[in-house]
Design a protein around this motif. Structure first.
Motif, PDB file in Angstrom:
ATOM      1  N   UNK A 138       0.824  -1.208   0.000  1.00  0.00           N
ATOM      2  CA  UNK A 138       0.000   0.000   0.000  1.00  0.00           C
ATOM      3  C   UNK A 138       0.858   1.259   0.000  1.00  0.00           C
ATOM      4  N   UNK A 139       1.899   1.247   0.816  1.00  0.00           N
ATOM      5  CA  UNK A 139       2.766   2.418   0.946  1.00  0.00           C
ATOM      6  C   UNK A 139       4.219   2.025   0.734  1.00  0.00           C
ATOM      7  N   UNK A 140       4.959   2.917   0.109  1.00  0.00           N
ATOM      8  CA  UNK A 140       6.379   2.685  -0.158  1.00  0.00           C
ATOM      9  C   UNK A 140       7.167   3.021   1.107  1.00  0.00           C
ATOM     10  N   UNK A 141       7.135   2.097   2.069  1.00  0.00           N
ATOM     11  CA  UNK A 141       7.685   2.380   3.398  1.00  0.00           C
ATOM     12  C   UNK A 141       8.832   1.474   3.807  1.00  0.00           C
ATOM     13  N   UNK A 187      -5.713   2.923  -8.178  1.00  0.00           N
ATOM     14  CA  UNK A 187      -6.330   2.218  -9.300  1.00  0.00           C
ATOM     15  C   UNK A 187      -6.791   0.825  -8.870  1.00  0.00           C
ATOM     16  N   UNK A 188      -5.955   0.152  -8.068  1.00  0.00           N
ATOM     17  CA  UNK A 188      -6.316  -1.185  -7.584  1.00  0.00           C
ATOM     18  C   UNK A 188      -7.534  -1.128  -6.673  1.00  0.00           C
ATOM     19  N   UNK A 189      -7.559  -0.161  -5.789  1.00  0.00           N
ATOM     20  CA  UNK A 189      -8.701  -0.027  -4.880  1.00  0.00           C
ATOM     21  C   UNK A 189      -9.992   0.222  -5.664  1.00  0.00           C
ATOM     22  N   UNK A 190      -9.916   1.104  -6.637  1.00  0.00           N
ATOM     23  CA  UNK A 190     -11.106   1.382  -7.448  1.00  0.00           C
ATOM     24  C   UNK A 190     -11.521   0.154  -8.253  1.00  0.00           C
ATOM     25  N   UNK A 244       2.536 -13.486  -9.834  1.00  0.00           N
ATOM     26  CA  UNK A 244       3.668 -12.667  -9.395  1.00  0.00           C
ATOM     27  C   UNK A 244       3.840 -11.489 -10.347  1.00  0.00           C
ATOM     28  N   UNK A 245       3.922 -10.280  -9.769  1.00  0.00           N
ATOM     29  CA  UNK A 245       3.952  -9.068 -10.586  1.00  0.00           C
ATOM     30  C   UNK A 245       4.868  -8.023  -9.961  1.00  0.00           C
ATOM     31  N   UNK A 246       5.328  -7.110 -10.807  1.00  0.00           N
ATOM     32  CA  UNK A 246       6.210  -6.047 -10.331  1.00  0.00           C
ATOM     33  C   UNK A 246       5.429  -4.899  -9.705  1.00  0.00           C
ATOM     34  N   UNK A 247       4.207  -4.647 -10.195  1.00  0.00           N
ATOM     35  CA  UNK A 247       3.397  -3.528  -9.708  1.00  0.00           C
ATOM     36  C   UNK A 247       1.933  -3.930  -9.580  1.00  0.00           C
ATOM     37  N   UNK A 248       1.190  -3.121  -8.851  1.00  0.00           N
ATOM     38  CA  UNK A 248      -0.249  -3.354  -8.721  1.00  0.00           C
ATOM     39  C   UNK A 248      -0.959  -3.186 -10.063  1.00  0.00           C
ATOM     40  N   UNK A 249      -0.481  -2.272 -10.880  1.00  0.00           N
ATOM     41  CA  UNK A 249      -1.097  -2.089 -12.192  1.00  0.00           C
ATOM     42  C   UNK A 249      -0.982  -3.354 -13.036  1.00  0.00           C
ATOM     43  N   UNK A 265      -3.560  -5.853 -11.715  1.00  0.00           N
ATOM     44  CA  UNK A 265      -4.920  -5.532 -12.156  1.00  0.00           C
ATOM     45  C   UNK A 265      -5.134  -5.961 -13.609  1.00  0.00           C
ATOM     46  N   UNK A 266      -4.175  -5.648 -14.455  1.00  0.00           N
ATOM     47  CA  UNK A 266      -4.294  -5.999 -15.876  1.00  0.00           C
ATOM     48  C   UNK A 266      -4.433  -7.507 -16.046  1.00  0.00           C
ATOM     49  N   UNK A 267      -3.648  -8.262 -15.279  1.00  0.00           N
ATOM     50  CA  UNK A 267      -3.692  -9.729 -15.395  1.00  0.00           C
ATOM     51  C   UNK A 267      -4.963 -10.320 -14.822  1.00  0.00           C
ATOM     52  N   UNK A 268      -5.545  -9.661 -13.814  1.00  0.00           N
ATOM     53  CA  UNK A 268      -6.713 -10.223 -13.130  1.00  0.00           C
ATOM     54  C   UNK A 268      -8.040  -9.897 -13.807  1.00  0.00           C
TER      55      UNK A 268
END
Length: 220
Positions: A14-17, A94-97, A201-206, A209-212
């Motif tokens: 969620x956060x880059x922490x 974008x994922x949340x929406x 397995x993915x590098x980003x949430x985007x 989303x595209x794969x799902x």
């Protein structure tokens, strides 16, 4: 796939922490004359609960400071960094929406304390986004124990087969896998063998989303 809810990890999803956690541990331990590296933090403490982090460093370097005080110092540093510099991971909103539009409920299952959750939710304006919020601080054991994920499923009122998990750390992935929940890994090191049992397995949430989209299209 009868998906009803998505359970998010927080730090690194969620956060880059992750950098905040590493910097805080490095700075706090440096104050006691103990030099540690980001690589050591990655190896020994990523994805772990704050009491376990304090115990690991205390035992490893025979620190005389009380573990609770070490916890407080690290948490204070992390919260300060989150509130001043915290940024959402790429694709978060974008994922949340996307999942909300599909009608899925949202849950959080994190190793971080309630104090850090509050700092993150304040910074990223997430208070209205999640139906259930669970901290491993409230469990008898932190990740990789599955307790926090099982609690999230129970609070959602669902079965494990009706949930998905998004994780980035090995400890978190093991916890969700042990809970029996289908888990997707979103992390820079997603391609490594340690995550080979992930549902995806993915590098980003985007990318997730595209794969799902075609996968979830028939589950509404």
């Amino acid at each position: 796939m009868n998906v009803q809810a998505v359970i998010f990890d927080m730090d690194g999803v969620i956060i880059d922490s992750e950098g905040f956690w590493q910097d805080s541990q490095i700075e706090v331990l440096a104050g006691f004359g103990i030099p540690i590296t980001a690589q050591e933090c990655e190896r020994y403490t990523k994805g772990k609960r704050i009491d376990e982090i304090a115990r690991i460093w205390g035992e490893r370097y025979s620190l005389r400071i009380q573990p609770q005080r070490l916890e407080e110092l690290i948490v204070a540093q992390v919260c300060g960094s989150v509130r001043s510099r915290g940024m959402a991971m790429s694709g978060l909103y974008q994922a949340l929406r996307f999942f909300q539009a599909k009608g899925y409920r949202m849950a959080l299952a994190t190793s971080s304390s309630r104090q850090i959750i509050a700092a993150v939710f304040d910074r990223l304006a997430l208070w209205k986004c999640f139906d259930v919020v669970c901290s491993a601080d409230d469990e008898h054991s932190g990740k990789p124990h599955p307790a926090v994920y099982l609690t999230a499923v129970r609070k959602l009122g669902l079965e494990v087969g009706e949930c998905l998990v998004i994780e980035d750390s090995l400890n978190g992935f093991i916890a969700a896998h042990r809970a029996g929940i289908k888990t997707f890994v979103v992390a820079p090191d997603y391609h490594e063998a340690k995550f080979s049992a992930a549902a995806g397995r993915y590098a980003t949430l985007n990318e997730l989303i595209y794969a799902m989209q075609p996968v979830l299209a028939g589950s509404c």
